[in-house]
Design an enzyme around this catalytic site. Sequence first.
Site, PDB file in Angstrom:
ATOM      1  N   SER A   1       0.923  -1.379   2.559  1.00 41.14           N
ATOM      2  CA  SER A   1       0.458  -2.478   1.443  1.00 41.14           C
ATOM      3  C   SER A   1       0.701  -3.808   2.795  1.00 41.14           C
ATOM      4  O   SER A   1       0.828  -4.041   3.402  1.00 41.14           O
ATOM      5  CB  SER A   1       1.357  -2.756   0.605  1.00 41.14           C
ATOM      6  OG  SER A   1       0.102  -3.618  -0.035  1.00 41.14           O
TER       7      SER A   1
ATOM      8  N   TYR B   1       8.805  -5.828  -3.380  1.00 39.74           N
ATOM      9  CA  TYR B   1       7.922  -5.204  -2.835  1.00 39.74           C
ATOM     10  C   TYR B   1       7.264  -5.129  -1.280  1.00 39.74           C
ATOM     11  O   TYR B   1       7.452  -4.508  -0.994  1.00 39.74           O
ATOM     12  CB  TYR B   1       7.019  -4.848  -4.081  1.00 39.74           C
ATOM     13  CG  TYR B   1       5.811  -4.009  -3.773  1.00 39.74           C
ATOM     14  CD1 TYR B   1       5.780  -3.332  -3.937  1.00 39.74           C
ATOM     15  CD2 TYR B   1       4.424  -4.081  -3.015  1.00 39.74           C
ATOM     16  CE1 TYR B   1       4.587  -1.500  -3.560  1.00 39.74           C
ATOM     17  CE2 TYR B   1       3.727  -3.966  -2.773  1.00 39.74           C
ATOM     18  CZ  TYR B   1       3.696  -2.296  -2.847  1.00 39.74           C
ATOM     19  OH  TYR B   1       2.867  -1.299  -2.841  1.00 39.74           O
TER      20      TYR B   1
END
Length: 262
Positions: free
Chosen positions: A140, A153
């Site tokens: 990501s 995350y």
Amino acid sequence: MAKKPSVLITGASSGIGATYADRFARRGHDLVLVARDGARMEAMAADLRRETGVTIDILPADLTKHDQLAAVEARLRDDAGIGILVNNAGASLGGRFVDQVTEDVAQLVALNTTAVLRLASAVAPRLANAGEGAIINIGSVVGLAPELGLSVYGATKAFVLFLSQGLSLELGPKGVYVQAVLPSATRTEIWERSGADVNALSAVMEVGELVDAALVGFDRREPVTIPPLPDAADWDAYQSARRAMLPGFAQVHAAERYRTGA
């Protein structure tokens, strides 16, 4: 014509994983689909089998459970037909770090990092010995941006990027292609599962466009593919700046600015 390698895809019941399944099936690859929801994968597989004629195996597994993760590892080690691994399974957590439950954080790390590492470790020796194959790791852009506030995350996705780059350097000369794919906000179920409203975001990419772009990078053998980044020169500049620091890391003494009295 040589048979195309089978593709094992984690997180294959929805979103990015399901779209990779669709795209690789339409390219003529047999599939092994891994996710917790076996019934959902079987329904999707039935349509793909009918439409493409490929063979699709369903392997239900919760990759945070050691025994179920071990079963997927064994399939990757033992099935010589699997030549591509798509490490896609992942999750996010809502809220700030100080409000997140420690056990939830541990589960997130287990899925987003430990499972990615163990599955890559299971398949890499066989691919390297064969001199061919590919590992696609879904990271990501958050892994490059601590400013976004998704500390855990983002840290897991930074791990995925670093692992991918390291494996690319090690396995590339052995004929194994490793790709890190860095999406930005993409319309998948990860938002709802983490308690967020995807419709409240200002810029969200559709999952089909994301995967199609990632596969362009795959076909080009890019080590890092960032579908939303408009100018590839920005990534090249980032890499150049990082590499420029490397000679400075190997020093006998601390830098002048850290010496007492300097």
